[in-house]
Scaffold this motif. Structure first.
Motif, PDB file in Angstrom:
ATOM      1  N   SER A   1       0.585  -1.113  -0.081  1.00  0.00           N
ATOM      2  CA  SER A   1      -0.176   0.107   0.342  1.00  0.00           C
ATOM      3  C   SER A   1       1.219   1.593  -0.024  1.00  0.00           C
ATOM      4  O   SER A   1       1.942   1.316   0.861  1.00  0.00           O
ATOM      5  N   ALA A   2       0.482   2.661  -0.438  1.00  0.00           N
ATOM      6  CA  ALA A   2       1.647   3.238  -0.967  1.00  0.00           C
ATOM      7  C   ALA A   2       0.211   4.856  -0.526  1.00  0.00           C
ATOM      8  O   ALA A   2      -1.014   4.210  -1.388  1.00  0.00           O
ATOM      9  N   ASN A   3       0.659   5.732   0.168  1.00  0.00           N
ATOM     10  CA  ASN A   3      -0.371   6.913   0.697  1.00  0.00           C
ATOM     11  C   ASN A   3      -0.414   7.830  -0.708  1.00  0.00           C
ATOM     12  O   ASN A   3       0.658   7.563  -1.708  1.00  0.00           O
ATOM     13  N   TYR A   4      -1.403   8.304  -1.027  1.00  0.00           N
ATOM     14  CA  TYR A   4      -1.579   9.179  -2.274  1.00  0.00           C
ATOM     15  C   TYR A   4      -0.615   9.930  -2.631  1.00  0.00           C
ATOM     16  O   TYR A   4       0.046  10.246  -3.600  1.00  0.00           O
ATOM     17  N   LEU A   5       0.029  10.776  -1.864  1.00  0.00           N
ATOM     18  CA  LEU A   5       1.232  11.128  -2.118  1.00  0.00           C
ATOM     19  C   LEU A   5       2.528  10.578  -2.128  1.00  0.00           C
ATOM     20  O   LEU A   5       2.997  10.737  -2.991  1.00  0.00           O
ATOM     21  N   ALA A   6       2.596   9.516  -2.062  1.00  0.00           N
ATOM     22  CA  ALA A   6       3.868   8.854  -2.707  1.00  0.00           C
ATOM     23  C   ALA A   6       2.939   8.566  -4.241  1.00  0.00           C
ATOM     24  O   ALA A   6       4.127   8.184  -4.611  1.00  0.00           O
ATOM     25  N   ARG A   7       1.746   7.800  -4.464  1.00  0.00           N
ATOM     26  CA  ARG A   7       1.386   7.587  -5.669  1.00  0.00           C
ATOM     27  C   ARG A   7       1.584   8.499  -6.314  1.00  0.00           C
ATOM     28  O   ARG A   7       2.122   8.205  -7.946  1.00  0.00           O
ATOM     29  N   THR A   8       1.603   9.978  -5.745  1.00  0.00           N
ATOM     30  CA  THR A   8       2.344  10.800  -6.787  1.00  0.00           C
ATOM     31  C   THR A   8       3.381  10.826  -7.719  1.00  0.00           C
ATOM     32  O   THR A   8       4.420  11.414  -8.631  1.00  0.00           O
ATOM     33  N   TYR A   9       4.512  10.479  -7.636  1.00  0.00           N
ATOM     34  CA  TYR A   9       5.635   9.786  -7.259  1.00  0.00           C
ATOM     35  C   TYR A   9       5.932   8.187  -7.729  1.00  0.00           C
ATOM     36  O   TYR A   9       6.632   8.323  -8.565  1.00  0.00           O
ATOM     37  N   GLY A  10       4.816   8.406  -8.953  1.00  0.00           N
ATOM     38  CA  GLY A  10       4.962   6.804  -9.564  1.00  0.00           C
ATOM     39  C   GLY A  10       4.317   5.337  -8.762  1.00  0.00           C
ATOM     40  O   GLY A  10       4.133   4.183  -9.185  1.00  0.00           O
ATOM     41  N   VAL A  11       4.616   5.848  -7.396  1.00  0.00           N
ATOM     42  CA  VAL A  11       4.544   4.109  -6.819  1.00  0.00           C
ATOM     43  C   VAL A  11       3.121   3.459  -6.636  1.00  0.00           C
ATOM     44  O   VAL A  11       2.097   4.294  -6.467  1.00  0.00           O
ATOM     45  N   ARG A  12       3.137   2.073  -6.636  1.00  0.00           N
ATOM     46  CA  ARG A  12       1.942   1.672  -6.772  1.00  0.00           C
ATOM     47  C   ARG A  12       1.986   0.168  -6.218  1.00  0.00           C
ATOM     48  O   ARG A  12       3.711  -0.006  -5.858  1.00  0.00           O
ATOM     49  N   SER A  13       0.827  -0.255  -5.465  1.00  0.00           N
ATOM     50  CA  SER A  13       0.801  -1.159  -4.708  1.00  0.00           C
ATOM     51  C   SER A  13       1.270  -2.385  -5.893  1.00  0.00           C
ATOM     52  O   SER A  13       0.815  -2.374  -7.026  1.00  0.00           O
ATOM     53  N   ALA A  14       1.858  -3.595  -4.886  1.00  0.00           N
ATOM     54  CA  ALA A  14       2.532  -5.175  -5.940  1.00  0.00           C
ATOM     55  C   ALA A  14       3.742  -4.304  -6.546  1.00  0.00           C
ATOM     56  O   ALA A  14       5.108  -5.165  -7.672  1.00  0.00           O
ATOM     57  N   MET A  15       4.117  -3.106  -6.523  1.00  0.00           N
ATOM     58  CA  MET A  15       5.374  -2.618  -7.192  1.00  0.00           C
ATOM     59  C   MET A  15       6.381  -3.867  -6.495  1.00  0.00           C
ATOM     60  O   MET A  15       6.003  -3.371  -5.298  1.00  0.00           O
ATOM     61  N   PRO A  16       7.885  -3.567  -6.774  1.00  0.00           N
ATOM     62  CA  PRO A  16       8.913  -4.428  -6.010  1.00  0.00           C
ATOM     63  C   PRO A  16       9.433  -3.345  -5.097  1.00  0.00           C
ATOM     64  O   PRO A  16       9.729  -1.821  -5.472  1.00  0.00           O
ATOM     65  N   THR A  17       9.422  -3.680  -3.792  1.00  0.00           N
ATOM     66  CA  THR A  17       9.892  -2.105  -2.695  1.00  0.00           C
ATOM     67  C   THR A  17      10.855  -1.365  -3.100  1.00  0.00           C
ATOM     68  O   THR A  17      11.291  -0.268  -2.982  1.00  0.00           O
ATOM     69  N   SER A  18      11.792  -2.220  -3.796  1.00  0.00           N
ATOM     70  CA  SER A  18      13.355  -1.626  -4.205  1.00  0.00           C
ATOM     71  C   SER A  18      13.672  -0.249  -5.518  1.00  0.00           C
ATOM     72  O   SER A  18      13.644   0.469  -5.763  1.00  0.00           O
ATOM     73  N   HIS A  19      12.588  -0.892  -6.335  1.00  0.00           N
ATOM     74  CA  HIS A  19      12.293   0.382  -7.249  1.00  0.00           C
ATOM     75  C   HIS A  19      10.746   1.753  -6.542  1.00  0.00           C
ATOM     76  O   HIS A  19      11.379   3.008  -7.210  1.00  0.00           O
ATOM     77  N   ALA A  20      10.148   1.383  -6.027  1.00  0.00           N
ATOM     78  CA  ALA A  20       9.254   2.093  -4.730  1.00  0.00           C
ATOM     79  C   ALA A  20      10.799   3.164  -4.450  1.00  0.00           C
ATOM     80  O   ALA A  20      10.629   4.462  -3.920  1.00  0.00           O
ATOM     81  N   ARG A  21      11.509   2.837  -3.713  1.00  0.00           N
ATOM     82  CA  ARG A  21      12.228   2.906  -3.097  1.00  0.00           C
ATOM     83  C   ARG A  21      13.307   4.468  -4.014  1.00  0.00           C
ATOM     84  O   ARG A  21      13.606   5.892  -3.825  1.00  0.00           O
ATOM     85  N   ARG A  22      13.698   3.812  -5.422  1.00  0.00           N
ATOM     86  CA  ARG A  22      14.072   4.819  -6.583  1.00  0.00           C
ATOM     87  C   ARG A  22      13.392   5.499  -7.015  1.00  0.00           C
ATOM     88  O   ARG A  22      13.887   7.338  -7.299  1.00  0.00           O
ATOM     89  N   LEU A  23      12.364   5.586  -7.247  1.00  0.00           N
ATOM     90  CA  LEU A  23      11.202   6.636  -7.329  1.00  0.00           C
ATOM     91  C   LEU A  23      10.818   7.544  -6.207  1.00  0.00           C
ATOM     92  O   LEU A  23      10.523   8.870  -6.784  1.00  0.00           O
TER      93      LEU A  23
END
Length: 426
Positions: free
Chosen positions: A68-90
């Motif tokens: 899960s990601a809050n909507y502020l994180a989603r503005t950077y492209g973070v999405r559910s089921a995404m690898p956490t490593s990719h979310a950290r880069r975004l």
């Protein structure tokens, strides 16, 4: 379903409910309620200092996945089921938290209890979403489906400190689509007479059962919108997708969906709870509320021909910390005073001091009201007869016809009365 850029201009706003009202909701008994960024929202509730931060919940190891990601994180492209490593880069500045599943389950149970206050026809799909059929509750609550949806949103926020989005429609499919388009923190109402006007401009990915590959196949064949699928000859769709999928999608595109809400059926417990508008320290006030809730719970048990052996209380403090305490009786009961005495004992002996936001009473280990087992500490027969006489008076003259003397006078400030409710397996 794709991003908002896939939607025709003005479509969502046409059906959005606002402070000044909503579209015609007659003939729209289906509600789909979906918590917004559920895991992240619960974590932020527990840690208010994160409210203005990007928050990502999921596996934090090298192979972790975002839950899960809050909507502020989603503005950077973070999405559910995404690898956490990719979310950290975004979103390298986000706060990354491991999931707290026990807490999510507790909040989910409380939210489902709100739904079941309104209707027994609740079909949970996961911890954070459910269908409700409110057709049987409209007359009892003297409310329309959209008014019930608005009340659900208010109560979820007041009682659990999170927000949800609601879709109101004539079918399950339309209601679920509407809740998704209402996010975050909104409600959409699709009138019965405007199903195709709502559906047809949407991309084919909006159709239930259309994944990435099916959507690509449809688009490659020139079927980009739901309207295209509705207008396509069935033989063509069958050749393209197979018989079962073609007929399923064609029916949905035409607005046909006769699926009913399918609830669980076995009652595990009966109870009632109350959220106060202001937090309360006063134990005498809390005991009066326990009496009120015990009275309602016992009346519900008697009306359903049930008794229960375990009495529990639920207490939520001002910081949303929630505890439950329970005691099992030697004899099953449906007597107000027996439930109340046990509840107050649990409050006095097992509940720490503190400002209380919510308090509840629940009776579990239910069984049919049959032959009585004699016991030395069984409730006095007089109390049961008094309860039964009160039930008859209320049935004839209304709920306020007879009340315990301790409940006369002003009631504590509250967020809204919650009626006794069954809890069903989840």
């Amino acid at each position: 379903m794709g991003r908002s850029g896939d939607l025709p201009r003005g479509l969502v706003e046409r059906y959005r409910a606002g402070a000044d009202g909503w579209p015609d909701d007659s003939g729209c008994p289906m509600l789909h309620v979906d918590m917004d960024a559920f895991y992240a929202s619960v974590e932020i509730r527990e840690r208010p200092e994160l409210v203005d931060r990007s928050v990502v919940v999921g596996g934090v190891g090298p192979r972790g996945v975002v839950s899960s990601a809050n909507y502020l994180a989603r503005t950077y492209g973070v999405r559910s089921a995404m690898p956490t490593s990719h979310a950290r880069r975004l979103c390298p500045h986000a706060v990354f938290l491991p999931p707290t599943f026990a807490l999510y389950q507790e909040v989910s149970a409380g939210v489902l209890a709100i739904f079941r206050d309104i209707t027994p026809l609740v079909e949970p799909l996961s911890l954070d979403e459910a269908f409700l059929d409110v057709s049987g509750a409209l007359r009892r609550l003297r409310a329309t489906p959209a008014a019930i949806g608005a009340e659900i949103r208010r109560r979820v926020r007041a009682e659990h400190g999170i927000v949800c989005s609601v879709g109101v429609g004539p079918t399950k499919f339309v209601a679920k689509l509407a809740s998704g388009l209402a996010k975050p923190d909104g409600m959409l109402v699709v009138p019965r007479g405007e199903i195709t006007e709502f559906l047809h401009p949407l991309p084919v990915s909006a159709l239930w059962g259309v994944g990435k590959r099916t959507a690509e196949r449809l688009v490659d064949s020139g079927l980009e919108r739901v309207a295209d699928v509705a207008a396509a000859p069935l033989p063509r769709l069958r050749r393209l997708l197979g018989v079962a999928m073609a007929e399923h999608l064609h029916a949905l595109a035409l607005g046909h969906d006769d699926r009913a809400v399918v609830p669980s059926s076995t009652e595990k417990s009966v109870g009632a709870e109350e959220t106060f508008d202001v937090d309360h320290f006063d134990r005498d006030l809390l005991k009066r509320e326990l009496l009120r809730l015990s009275e309602r719970t016992a009346a519900t048990l008697r009306s359903r021909g049930l008794r229960g052996r375990t009495v529990s209380i639920k207490v939520r403090f001002a910081d949303f910390t929630t505890i439950s305490r329970a005691k099992t009786l030697p004899v099953a009961t449906d007597v107000t005073q027996e439930i109340y005495r046990t509840a107050t004992q649990l409050l006095d002996e097992q509940t720490p001091p503190g400002a209380v936001r919510l308090i509840g009473v629940r009776v579990e280990q239910l069984g049919a009201n049959g032959a009585e087992q004699l016991a030395l500490d069984a409730p006095e027969q007089g109390w049961r007869e008094a309860d039964q006489a009160a039930d008859r008076a209320r049935s004839k003259f209304g709920a306020a016809a007879i009340r315990p003397a301790a409940l006369l006078g002003n009631r504590p400030e509250r967020a809204g009365v919650t009626e006794p409710k069954p809890e069903r397996p989840r």
